[in-house]
Design a protein around this motif. Structure first.
Motif, PDB file in Angstrom:
ATOM      1  N   THR A 282     -15.415 -53.084  16.413  1.00 15.48           N
ATOM      2  CA  THR A 282     -15.614 -52.049  17.518  1.00 15.48           C
ATOM      3  C   THR A 282     -16.587 -50.910  16.976  1.00 15.48           C
ATOM      4  O   THR A 282     -17.561 -50.445  17.992  1.00 15.48           O
ATOM      5  N   THR A 283     -16.630 -50.619  15.672  1.00 12.33           N
ATOM      6  CA  THR A 283     -17.432 -49.748  15.237  1.00 12.33           C
ATOM      7  C   THR A 283     -19.013 -50.171  15.150  1.00 12.33           C
ATOM      8  O   THR A 283     -19.878 -49.437  15.459  1.00 12.33           O
ATOM      9  N   ARG A 284     -19.230 -51.529  14.919  1.00 11.45           N
ATOM     10  CA  ARG A 284     -20.347 -52.060  14.929  1.00 11.45           C
ATOM     11  C   ARG A 284     -20.767 -52.296  16.041  1.00 11.45           C
ATOM     12  O   ARG A 284     -21.923 -51.730  16.454  1.00 11.45           O
ATOM     13  N   ARG A 285     -20.461 -52.255  17.367  1.00  6.21           N
ATOM     14  CA  ARG A 285     -21.018 -52.295  18.574  1.00  6.21           C
ATOM     15  C   ARG A 285     -21.313 -51.072  19.061  1.00  6.21           C
ATOM     16  O   ARG A 285     -22.197 -50.829  19.903  1.00  6.21           O
ATOM     17  N   LYS A 286     -20.374 -50.089  18.838  1.00  2.00           N
ATOM     18  CA  LYS A 286     -20.558 -48.428  19.130  1.00  2.00           C
ATOM     19  C   LYS A 286     -21.871 -48.112  18.349  1.00  2.00           C
ATOM     20  O   LYS A 286     -22.653 -47.367  19.042  1.00  2.00           O
ATOM     21  N   VAL A 287     -21.949 -48.264  16.979  1.00  2.00           N
ATOM     22  CA  VAL A 287     -23.275 -47.944  16.190  1.00  2.00           C
ATOM     23  C   VAL A 287     -24.343 -48.527  17.030  1.00  2.00           C
ATOM     24  O   VAL A 287     -25.352 -47.696  16.963  1.00  2.00           O
ATOM     25  N   TYR A 288     -24.104 -49.959  17.260  1.00  2.00           N
ATOM     26  CA  TYR A 288     -25.454 -50.399  17.423  1.00  2.00           C
ATOM     27  C   TYR A 288     -26.014 -50.154  18.800  1.00  2.00           C
ATOM     28  O   TYR A 288     -27.173 -50.184  19.292  1.00  2.00           O
ATOM     29  N   ASP A 289     -25.048 -49.901  19.835  1.00  3.78           N
ATOM     30  CA  ASP A 289     -25.351 -49.540  21.322  1.00  3.78           C
ATOM     31  C   ASP A 289     -26.095 -48.044  21.095  1.00  3.78           C
ATOM     32  O   ASP A 289     -27.054 -48.010  21.879  1.00  3.78           O
ATOM     33  N   MET A 290     -25.638 -47.254  20.387  1.00  2.12           N
ATOM     34  CA  MET A 290     -26.167 -45.945  19.948  1.00  2.12           C
ATOM     35  C   MET A 290     -27.475 -46.189  19.560  1.00  2.12           C
ATOM     36  O   MET A 290     -28.586 -45.464  20.038  1.00  2.12           O
ATOM     37  N   LEU A 291     -27.822 -47.045  18.757  1.00  2.00           N
ATOM     38  CA  LEU A 291     -29.189 -46.992  18.080  1.00  2.00           C
ATOM     39  C   LEU A 291     -30.094 -47.708  18.926  1.00  2.00           C
ATOM     40  O   LEU A 291     -31.168 -47.128  19.102  1.00  2.00           O
ATOM     41  N   VAL A 292     -29.821 -48.517  20.048  1.00  2.00           N
ATOM     42  CA  VAL A 292     -30.636 -49.087  20.735  1.00  2.00           C
ATOM     43  C   VAL A 292     -30.816 -48.150  21.940  1.00  2.00           C
ATOM     44  O   VAL A 292     -31.946 -47.984  22.313  1.00  2.00           O
ATOM     45  N   ALA A 293     -29.939 -47.151  22.239  1.00  2.00           N
ATOM     46  CA  ALA A 293     -30.196 -46.322  23.326  1.00  2.00           C
ATOM     47  C   ALA A 293     -31.121 -45.425  22.872  1.00  2.00           C
ATOM     48  O   ALA A 293     -31.841 -44.650  23.607  1.00  2.00           O
ATOM     49  N   GLU A 294     -30.831 -44.803  21.743  1.00  2.00           N
ATOM     50  CA  GLU A 294     -31.674 -43.523  21.023  1.00  2.00           C
ATOM     51  C   GLU A 294     -32.818 -44.134  20.244  1.00  2.00           C
ATOM     52  O   GLU A 294     -33.967 -43.062  19.989  1.00  2.00           O
ATOM     53  N   LYS A 295     -32.974 -45.302  20.154  1.00  2.00           N
ATOM     54  CA  LYS A 295     -34.242 -45.755  19.629  1.00  2.00           C
ATOM     55  C   LYS A 295     -34.644 -45.376  18.120  1.00  2.00           C
ATOM     56  O   LYS A 295     -35.562 -45.093  17.852  1.00  2.00           O
ATOM     57  N   MET A 296     -33.300 -45.112  17.378  1.00  2.00           N
ATOM     58  CA  MET A 296     -33.393 -44.458  16.091  1.00  2.00           C
ATOM     59  C   MET A 296     -33.298 -45.404  15.211  1.00  2.00           C
ATOM     60  O   MET A 296     -32.875 -46.660  15.201  1.00  2.00           O
ATOM     61  N   ARG A 297     -34.216 -45.232  14.178  1.00  2.00           N
ATOM     62  CA  ARG A 297     -34.591 -46.262  13.072  1.00  2.00           C
ATOM     63  C   ARG A 297     -33.196 -46.375  11.994  1.00  2.00           C
ATOM     64  O   ARG A 297     -32.407 -45.424  12.182  1.00  2.00           O
ATOM     65  N   VAL A 298     -33.030 -47.514  11.476  1.00  4.43           N
ATOM     66  CA  VAL A 298     -31.849 -47.932  10.685  1.00  4.43           C
ATOM     67  C   VAL A 298     -32.140 -48.313   9.537  1.00  4.43           C
ATOM     68  O   VAL A 298     -33.233 -49.028   9.301  1.00  4.43           O
ATOM     69  N   ASN A 310     -35.580 -51.322  13.522  1.00  2.84           N
ATOM     70  CA  ASN A 310     -35.128 -50.942  14.558  1.00  2.84           C
ATOM     71  C   ASN A 310     -33.981 -51.765  15.326  1.00  2.84           C
ATOM     72  O   ASN A 310     -34.320 -53.028  14.937  1.00  2.84           O
ATOM     73  N   ILE A 311     -33.407 -51.407  16.174  1.00  3.13           N
ATOM     74  CA  ILE A 311     -32.407 -52.568  16.760  1.00  3.13           C
ATOM     75  C   ILE A 311     -32.934 -52.701  18.212  1.00  3.13           C
ATOM     76  O   ILE A 311     -32.846 -51.454  19.100  1.00  3.13           O
ATOM     77  N   VAL A 312     -32.926 -53.905  18.714  1.00  2.63           N
ATOM     78  CA  VAL A 312     -32.865 -54.141  20.114  1.00  2.63           C
ATOM     79  C   VAL A 312     -31.789 -55.052  20.554  1.00  2.63           C
ATOM     80  O   VAL A 312     -30.973 -55.727  19.688  1.00  2.63           O
ATOM     81  N   LYS A 313     -31.344 -54.859  21.833  1.00  2.02           N
ATOM     82  CA  LYS A 313     -30.320 -55.777  22.451  1.00  2.02           C
ATOM     83  C   LYS A 313     -30.788 -57.031  22.710  1.00  2.02           C
ATOM     84  O   LYS A 313     -32.006 -57.171  23.130  1.00  2.02           O
ATOM     85  N   GLU A 314     -29.984 -58.193  22.421  1.00  6.73           N
ATOM     86  CA  GLU A 314     -30.628 -59.310  22.676  1.00  6.73           C
ATOM     87  C   GLU A 314     -29.252 -60.327  23.073  1.00  6.73           C
ATOM     88  O   GLU A 314     -28.633 -60.515  22.185  1.00  6.73           O
ATOM     89  N   GLY A 315     -29.346 -60.658  24.367  1.00  5.63           N
ATOM     90  CA  GLY A 315     -28.090 -61.311  24.639  1.00  5.63           C
ATOM     91  C   GLY A 315     -26.831 -60.727  24.408  1.00  5.63           C
ATOM     92  O   GLY A 315     -26.778 -59.494  24.888  1.00  5.63           O
ATOM     93  N   SER A 316     -26.003 -61.402  23.736  1.00  5.52           N
ATOM     94  CA  SER A 316     -24.537 -60.734  23.641  1.00  5.52           C
ATOM     95  C   SER A 316     -24.263 -60.077  22.336  1.00  5.52           C
ATOM     96  O   SER A 316     -23.672 -59.463  21.997  1.00  5.52           O
ATOM     97  N   GLY A 317     -25.648 -60.105  21.706  1.00  6.03           N
ATOM     98  CA  GLY A 317     -25.862 -59.343  20.324  1.00  6.03           C
ATOM     99  C   GLY A 317     -27.134 -58.283  20.298  1.00  6.03           C
ATOM    100  O   GLY A 317     -27.439 -57.920  21.163  1.00  6.03           O
ATOM    101  N   TYR A 318     -27.498 -58.439  19.215  1.00 10.77           N
ATOM    102  CA  TYR A 318     -28.626 -57.565  18.651  1.00 10.77           C
ATOM    103  C   TYR A 318     -29.518 -58.378  17.714  1.00 10.77           C
ATOM    104  O   TYR A 318     -29.169 -59.246  17.228  1.00 10.77           O
ATOM    105  N   ARG A 319     -30.714 -57.513  17.495  1.00  6.25           N
ATOM    106  CA  ARG A 319     -31.603 -58.117  16.788  1.00  6.25           C
ATOM    107  C   ARG A 319     -32.409 -56.882  15.782  1.00  6.25           C
ATOM    108  O   ARG A 319     -32.674 -55.976  16.458  1.00  6.25           O
ATOM    109  N   VAL A 320     -32.750 -57.072  14.794  1.00  7.86           N
ATOM    110  CA  VAL A 320     -33.396 -56.221  13.928  1.00  7.86           C
ATOM    111  C   VAL A 320     -34.966 -56.361  13.899  1.00  7.86           C
ATOM    112  O   VAL A 320     -35.301 -57.496  13.951  1.00  7.86           O
TER     113      VAL A 320
END
Length: 329
Positions: A282-298, A310-320
């Motif tokens: 739950t935490t992982r998805r919340k954090v990564y959705d925020m990083l995608v939305a804000e285009k914040m570096r990680v 940076n994180i981008v949304k890809e399919g059901s997951g994400y990509r660095v």
């Protein structure tokens, strides 16, 4: 197209017939290196300088229980897709040293000096790489700990159990401190790995640190520009940070994910070392959705060095998307 092919073939024949270098023996042969250069990388967040300082790696055989809800064949397929060896797992560790507000602040400490000796230098490199980066451990003002797993706290001590940062204030998450210092919680912890985590946390934190450790709360700055953010699941008090200066920010994600080839691409995968796997997801998805939305570096502790991207949304997951290496700061 045929004309191009003929020209290419003619050019290749000419190259084959003509030596590229004169046929003279080399006058000297450089010796083969047996280790990497010191590993650190600097970048800026506004006016704050961040030093990503590599601690090393550890490799172990991949087991069926490494990911609780995925089969070993699925994990191997993800490793193969990322051009990583099958049937083994290599974890990476990158603590940080930041220069902020006139203070030198270390965030997490790696595996420690004793591990450097026992692993023959594979990990526990933080202290030597920090020195190579021009930062004297005695000059560190503050050490901020994200959670109490050994790869984050063991570097508080040298190989001979002395304080690695003798002049630093040590800050720990209040919730993490309360949980791991509670005798009742320790008595209820399952035998095996969790008992080992409890015992190691107490070993390290009681070796001269108990009176110096300062608990901190989430939602507050623990150092200039460094905001502590609740990101529980991995441990009960697991903490990440937002480092800000001016309009610039980077999210320091601690262990929200481990190796991105597995747990960023597949955020539903639950690692055996997440204490509450469902909450960790739950935490992982919340954090990564925020990083995608804000285009914040990680900045990822367990990402391939130097761990910035940076994180981008890809399919059901994400990509660095790794940050481009810069020769200037």
């Amino acid at each position: 197209m045929e004309l191009t092919r003929r020209h290419a073939l003619a050019g290749a024949a000419a190259l084959a017939a003509t030596p590229l270098l004169p046929n003279t023996p080399a006058k000297a042969v450089a010796p083969l290196a047996d280790k990497q250069a010191p590993s650190f990388y600097r970048y800026k967040v506004g006016d704050i300088q961040v030093n990503a300082v590599f601690d090393g790696t550890t490799t172990f055989d991949l087991t069926d229980s490494f990911v609780l809800n995925a089969k070993k064949d699925e994990v191997n397929a993800a490793l193969d897709k990322a051009f990583l060896p099958k049937d083994k797992m290599t974890l990476l560790f990158t603590p940080l040293a930041i220069n902020t507000g006139g203070k030198t602040v270390v965030i997490d400490t790696g595996m420690g000096g004793a591990a450097y000796a026992s692993s023959k230098g594979m990990h526990g490199q933080f202290a030597t790489n920090l020195t190579a980066a021009g930062i004297d451990p005695k000059s560190v003002d503050m050490v901020v700990i994200s959670h109490f797993h050994g790869d984050h706290i063991n570097g508080l001590l040298t190989a001979d159990n002395q304080l690695a940062f003798p002049n630093a204030e040590v800050l720990v998450p209040a919730t993490e401190w309360k949980y791991f210092m509670d005798d009742g919680e320790m008595s209820r912890a399952p035998e095996g790995r969790m008992q080992t985590v409890f015992k190691n946390a107490r070993r390290v934190l009681e070796a001269g640190l108990k009176k110096k450790a300062t608990p901190y709360e989430w939602g507050k700055e623990v150092a200039p520009g460094l905001l502590a953010v609740e990101s529980i699941g991995h441990t009960p008090g697991h903490t990440s940070y937002v480092l800000s200066s001016g309009s610039d920010k980077v999210f320091i994600q601690s262990d929200v994910t481990n190796h991105p080839a597995l747990f960023v691409v597949n955020p539903n995968w639950r690692a055996f070392f997440d204490q509450d796997p469902a909450q960790a997801e739950t935490t992982r998805r919340k954090v990564y959705d925020m990083l995608v939305a804000e285009k914040m570096r990680v900045q990822g502790f367990h990402y391939p060095f130097p761990g910035l991207g940076n994180i981008v949304k890809e399919g059901s997951g994400y990509r660095v998307v790794p940050a481009q290496w810069s020769p200037v700061i």
